[in-house]
Design a protein around this motif. Structure first.
Motif, PDB file in Angstrom:
ATOM      1  N   GLY A   1       1.850   0.740  -5.368  1.00 57.85           N
ATOM      2  CA  GLY A   1       1.348   2.101  -5.302  1.00 57.85           C
ATOM      3  C   GLY A   1       0.394   2.202  -4.124  1.00 57.85           C
ATOM      4  O   GLY A   1      -0.328   1.247  -3.828  1.00 57.85           O
ATOM      5  N   MET A   2       0.392   3.339  -3.449  1.00 56.89           N
ATOM      6  CA  MET A   2      -0.443   3.506  -2.259  1.00 56.89           C
ATOM      7  C   MET A   2      -1.149   4.851  -2.296  1.00 56.89           C
ATOM      8  O   MET A   2      -0.533   5.873  -2.600  1.00 56.89           O
ATOM      9  N   VAL A   3      -2.443   4.836  -1.974  1.00 57.71           N
ATOM     10  CA  VAL A   3      -3.241   6.053  -1.875  1.00 57.71           C
ATOM     11  C   VAL A   3      -3.977   6.004  -0.549  1.00 57.71           C
ATOM     12  O   VAL A   3      -4.642   5.005  -0.244  1.00 57.71           O
ATOM     13  N   PHE A   4      -3.876   7.097   0.231  1.00 58.76           N
ATOM     14  CA  PHE A   4      -4.489   7.121   1.551  1.00 58.76           C
ATOM     15  C   PHE A   4      -5.535   8.224   1.638  1.00 58.76           C
ATOM     16  O   PHE A   4      -5.604   9.126   0.807  1.00 58.76           O
ATOM     17  N   GLN A   5      -6.319   8.166   2.700  1.00 53.76           N
ATOM     18  CA  GLN A   5      -7.443   9.081   2.888  1.00 53.76           C
ATOM     19  C   GLN A   5      -7.004  10.541   2.959  1.00 53.76           C
ATOM     20  O   GLN A   5      -7.696  11.435   2.475  1.00 53.76           O
ATOM     21  N   ASP A   6      -5.844  10.799   3.575  1.00 56.09           N
ATOM     22  CA  ASP A   6      -5.440  12.189   3.808  1.00 56.09           C
ATOM     23  C   ASP A   6      -4.621  12.785   2.654  1.00 56.09           C
ATOM     24  O   ASP A   6      -4.022  13.842   2.798  1.00 56.09           O
ATOM     25  N   PHE A   7      -4.600  12.111   1.511  1.00 57.27           N
ATOM     26  CA  PHE A   7      -3.943  12.559   0.276  1.00 57.27           C
ATOM     27  C   PHE A   7      -2.416  12.515   0.387  1.00 57.27           C
ATOM     28  O   PHE A   7      -1.739  12.006  -0.488  1.00 57.27           O
ATOM     29  N   GLY A   8      -1.839  13.107   1.449  1.00 55.90           N
ATOM     30  CA  GLY A   8      -0.395  13.037   1.670  1.00 55.90           C
ATOM     31  C   GLY A   8       0.430  13.807   0.656  1.00 55.90           C
ATOM     32  O   GLY A   8       1.579  13.454   0.385  1.00 55.90           O
ATOM     33  N   LEU A   9      -0.111  14.889   0.115  1.00 52.21           N
ATOM     34  CA  LEU A   9       0.641  15.681  -0.853  1.00 52.21           C
ATOM     35  C   LEU A   9       1.658  16.569  -0.134  1.00 52.21           C
ATOM     36  O   LEU A   9       1.450  16.980   1.000  1.00 52.21           O
ATOM     37  N   LEU A  10       2.748  16.859  -0.817  1.00 51.74           N
ATOM     38  CA  LEU A  10       3.777  17.741  -0.265  1.00 51.74           C
ATOM     39  C   LEU A  10       3.386  19.178  -0.595  1.00 51.74           C
ATOM     40  O   LEU A  10       3.328  19.559  -1.771  1.00 51.74           O
TER      41      LEU A  10
ATOM     42  N   GLY B   1      -3.009  12.549  -5.811  1.00 49.18           N
ATOM     43  CA  GLY B   1      -2.527  11.382  -5.080  1.00 49.18           C
ATOM     44  C   GLY B   1      -2.608  10.113  -5.904  1.00 49.18           C
ATOM     45  O   GLY B   1      -1.692   9.277  -5.884  1.00 49.18           O
ATOM     46  N   ILE B   2      -3.680   9.955  -6.655  1.00 53.10           N
ATOM     47  CA  ILE B   2      -3.830   8.787  -7.524  1.00 53.10           C
ATOM     48  C   ILE B   2      -2.786   8.808  -8.634  1.00 53.10           C
ATOM     49  O   ILE B   2      -2.142   7.799  -8.929  1.00 53.10           O
ATOM     50  N   ALA B   3      -2.601   9.973  -9.269  1.00 55.77           N
ATOM     51  CA  ALA B   3      -1.605  10.096 -10.332  1.00 55.77           C
ATOM     52  C   ALA B   3      -0.207   9.781  -9.815  1.00 55.77           C
ATOM     53  O   ALA B   3       0.577   9.095 -10.480  1.00 55.77           O
ATOM     54  N   ARG B   4       0.114  10.274  -8.624  1.00 61.32           N
ATOM     55  CA  ARG B   4       1.440  10.016  -8.045  1.00 61.32           C
ATOM     56  C   ARG B   4       1.657   8.528  -7.796  1.00 61.32           C
ATOM     57  O   ARG B   4       2.731   7.982  -8.076  1.00 61.32           O
ATOM     58  N   SER B   5       0.632   7.853  -7.277  1.00 60.30           N
ATOM     59  CA  SER B   5       0.794   6.433  -6.988  1.00 60.30           C
ATOM     60  C   SER B   5       0.909   5.600  -8.262  1.00 60.30           C
ATOM     61  O   SER B   5       1.536   4.538  -8.267  1.00 60.30           O
ATOM     62  N   LEU B   6       0.301   6.078  -9.360  1.00 58.97           N
ATOM     63  CA  LEU B   6       0.367   5.345 -10.628  1.00 58.97           C
ATOM     64  C   LEU B   6       1.643   5.640 -11.410  1.00 58.97           C
ATOM     65  O   LEU B   6       1.988   4.903 -12.339  1.00 58.97           O
ATOM     66  N   ALA B   7       2.337   6.704 -11.046  1.00 58.92           N
ATOM     67  CA  ALA B   7       3.513   7.114 -11.824  1.00 58.92           C
ATOM     68  C   ALA B   7       4.582   6.034 -11.870  1.00 58.92           C
ATOM     69  O   ALA B   7       5.307   5.905 -12.864  1.00 58.92           O
ATOM     70  N   VAL B   8       4.693   5.232 -10.810  1.00 58.79           N
ATOM     71  CA  VAL B   8       5.725   4.189 -10.767  1.00 58.79           C
ATOM     72  C   VAL B   8       5.281   2.915 -11.470  1.00 58.79           C
ATOM     73  O   VAL B   8       5.997   1.913 -11.442  1.00 58.79           O
ATOM     74  N   GLU B   9       4.092   2.943 -12.090  1.00 62.37           N
ATOM     75  CA  GLU B   9       3.543   1.771 -12.786  1.00 62.37           C
ATOM     76  C   GLU B   9       3.511   0.557 -11.876  1.00 62.37           C
ATOM     77  O   GLU B   9       4.104  -0.486 -12.177  1.00 62.37           O
ATOM     78  N   PRO B  10       2.804   0.646 -10.750  1.00 66.06           N
ATOM     79  CA  PRO B  10       2.835  -0.450  -9.775  1.00 66.06           C
ATOM     80  C   PRO B  10       2.116  -1.694 -10.273  1.00 66.06           C
ATOM     81  O   PRO B  10       1.133  -1.624 -11.010  1.00 66.06           O
TER      82      PRO B  10
END
Length: 243
Positions: free
Chosen positions: A114-123, A179-188
């Motif tokens: 899972g990856m979270v970056f400074q700029d959020f990167g949301l669509l 962004g955090i929720a998205r990165s955790l969704a794949v259960e990394p």
């Protein structure tokens, strides 16, 4: 008070180099790294990561701290092969991901990282729920399961009731929670965070640090966290590496 047992190693970095401009011909990984890096600079190359070596234990928050330009973001991108290192090894559960094929690497990123970056990167054209579910859609998960999983992650980060909102309708702290929720969704198995709170106002930043520690207490992820903030490093880290 008994000492905590040492956790098994999840991620190992061995003699990792990244040199913009490429390694010189005849490069020898056994040479003195400081002298080699200076020689590269004199030749017009930019050694961004120089002979990095460390282990990250399972369930540990391993913070890499350094000033801007020290190479910490380059290092974390090398660990996930978003940037290709020039030499060394990156071992995930004992397997060198630098030797993995492009197809295998895609699967590792989809299912183990899972990856979270400074700029959020949301669509921007997707709602909160759709943003969180997006990596599950990429995995090929059916719609009902991915919506259910995304809803669980939204509730985990405290955004229930905002599922239909779009990124432009959210505050900076709320966007980072998505962004955090998205990165955790794949259960990394392994969670990379590259200065995730540095764009936030100080009060929101402290709240997000507390939220991050709450999530880690619940989830016990193996985490590599990048920051330039000394106080943030002290608050969050089990161990700190300084670049």
């Amino acid at each position: 008070m008994p000492e905590r047992p040492t956790p098994p190693v999840k991620l190992s970095c061995r003699h990792l180099w990244k040199v913009f401009g490429g390694l010189p011909a005849g490069f020898d990984a056994g040479v003195d790294p400081r002298a080699a890096a200076e020689a590269m600079r004199d030749a017009g190359r930019i050694p961004a990561v120089v002979d990095a070596e460390f282990d990250v234990g399972a369930g540990e928050i391993f913070v890499i701290m350094g000033l801007s330009g020290s190479g910490k973001s380059t290092l974390v991108r090398c660990l996930s092969r978003l940037i290709e290192p020039d030499a060394g090894e990156v071992l995930l559960d004992g397997e060198d991901i630098l030797k993995k094929s492009a197809k295998d690497l895609v699967e590792i990123r989809r299912h183990k990282m899972g990856m979270v970056f400074q700029d959020f990167g949301l669509l921007p054209h997707l709602s909160v729920l759709e943003n969180v579910a997006f990596p599950l859609k990429v995995q090929g998960m059916d719609e009902e399961r991915r919506r259910r999983r995304a809803q669980e992650m939204i509730e985990l980060v405290g955004l229930e009731g905002r599922e239909s909102a779009y990124p432009r309708q959210l505050s900076g702290g709320q966007q980072q929670r998505v962004g955090i929720a998205r990165s955790l969704a794949v259960e990394p198995d392994l969670w990379f965070l590259d200065e995730p709170f540095s764009a936030l106002d100080p009060l929101i930043r402290r709240q997000m640090q507390d939220e991050f520690l709450r999530l880690q207490q619940m989830l016990n992820k193996t985490i590599v966290f990048i920051t330039h903030d000394f106080m943030e490093a002290l608050k969050l880290a089990d161990r700190i590496a300084i670049m």
